[in-house]
Design an enzyme around this catalytic site. Structure first.
Site, mmCIF file in Angstrom:
data_model
loop_
_atom_site.group_PDB
_atom_site.id
_atom_site.type_symbol
_atom_site.label_atom_id
_atom_site.label_comp_id
_atom_site.label_asym_id
_atom_site.label_seq_id
_atom_site.Cartn_x
_atom_site.Cartn_y
_atom_site.Cartn_z
ATOM 1 N N ASP A 1 0.818 -1.224 0.000
ATOM 2 C CA ASP A 1 0.000 0.000 0.000
ATOM 3 C C ASP A 1 0.848 1.268 0.000
ATOM 4 O OD1 ASP A 1 -2.169 -1.820 0.344
ATOM 5 O OD2 ASP A 1 -1.764 -1.824 2.482
ATOM 6 N N HIS B 1 -4.073 -2.355 -6.918
ATOM 7 C CA HIS B 1 -3.469 -1.099 -7.366
ATOM 8 C C HIS B 1 -4.562 -0.099 -7.716
ATOM 9 C CE1 HIS B 1 0.346 -2.762 -7.168
ATOM 10 N NE2 HIS B 1 0.563 -3.121 -8.413
#
Ligand code: IMP
Ligand code: MG
Length: 338
Positions: free
Chosen positions: A15, A51
């Site tokens: 992340d 993503h």
């Protein structure tokens, strides 16, 4: 033989905006207009990754397909990845409907297939204990290691199978991050694959070809999933909770609230050095600026700063004096501003 391989790697627990960096790099062109990269290739993990990228102002979410697809670059899911066929097909449909050329997407013949029984086992046995993403990742890699797995070449249509012909410039897109690597993370609170650049060579090129290593980091730490390093009491801290809210710290794949803590700069220095990062991109500075509280951990102390620039200077000086391979450090203020 390829010319060079650049690598994008997460320097923390995932992340860290790797997708945005890969997407930005994939858009690189020679003066002639030809794409700089001939391939963008994932080397590990499966649809446990998530993503979020912005292309011309539009937001796209992917889990498997490398971000090169947004810029017309051949996008390959490598042999060390695991593939959920339903998730892959959904992503192909989504990208096709969004106007991208999905014929550029290929899967390595030896990529392993995630089966329903893998997902079931993960859900029943690992999801609560380890906080996995419940995508069947660990059982699939177990079958791979036990050599009873199913390969993409035996499960997918032949036109989607990659011919393995590598040439030109390659961008290797990492998933997860250094501290989720099965060899270097806090085992068993890790994922089941190798998230570090050493494993990018599993795509099929020698380590000497690795050129730039773009390390993605964040100005504060976040963790989705279980990890004794991130106790759930962090969720009760009012300042950190505020940081989590402003930063929308929810998993792209699972929607879970991430645990947030001040940056552990010693861990960042260590991950930069293990990964061999040459370029560091530290994001979410705008979020911390909005909170207007600036802290980090370094050498067992919690250090406070008066401003974002004081904190950034401290980080820059520490990295420069401790990480000899680093050529450039950049701080991003907004997700699109890389
Ligand atoms: P698994 O990869 O689903 O087995 O999950 C193992 C650990 O890695 C859990 O703590 C997950 O939360 C974490 N994890 C896996 N993929 C990601 C990711 O893409 N971002 C952040 N954490 C991840
Ligand atoms: Mg992600």
């Amino acid at each position: 033989m390829i010319d060079l391989a650049d690598v994008v790697v997460g320097l923390a627990w995932g992340d860290e905006a790797k997708g945005k960096i890969t997407s930005h790099l994939s858009s690189k062109r020679f003066i002639s207009g030809k794409p700089y990269y001939d391939f963008v290739i994932r080397w590990a993990g499966g649809n446990n990754a998530g993503h979020t990228v912005y292309v011309n102002g539009d937001k796209f979410k992917t889990h498997l397909v490398p971000s090169g697809i947004f810029y017309g670059v051949q996008s390959v899911i490598g042999p060390n990845c695991v593939l959920n066929i339903d998730s892959f097909n959904q992503e192909l449909d989504y990208l096709k409907e969004s106007g991208f050329d999905t014929s550029l997407i290929k899967v390595a013949p030896n990529c392993h297939i995630v089966k329903d029984e893998h997902i079931q086992f993960d859900r029943d046995n690992l999801a609560v204990k380890l906080g996995t993403t419940s995508r069947g990742i660990a059982p699939c890699y177990s079958d791979k290691a036990a050599r009873v797995g199913m390969l993409a070449k035996d499960a997918l249509e032949s036109e989607v199978i990659w011919d393995g012909n590598l040439y030109g410039n390659i961008l290797c897109e990492g998933a997860q991050g250094v501290w989720l690597d099965i060899n270097h993370g806090n085992y068993p609170y890790v994922t089941s694959s190798e998230t570090l650049p050493y494993a990018a060579c599993s795509i099929g090129f020698p380590p000497q070809k690795i050129n730039d290593v773009y390390g993605a980091a964040k100005i504060y730490d976040t963790r989705s999933g279980e990890d004794p390093r991130f106790p759930s009491s962090l969720l009760d801290d009012p300042v950190l909770s505020r940081l989590a809210e402003i930063g929308s710290e929810y998993g792209v794949t699972t929607g879970r609230k991430r645990k947030v803590n001040w940056l552990d700069l010693n861990m960042l220095v260590k991950s930069i050095n293990i990964a061999g990062a040459t370029h560091i991109i530290i994001s979410k500075c705008d979020i911390m600026k909005e909170l207007d509280i600036y802290k980090l951990f370094y050498n067992d102390e919690r250090i406070s700063f008066n401003s974002m620039s004081d904190m950034q200077n401290f980080i820059t000086n520490t990295i420069k004096s401790s990480c000899s391979l680093v050529k450039q450090i950049r701080f991003s203020y907004s997700p699109e501003g890389l």
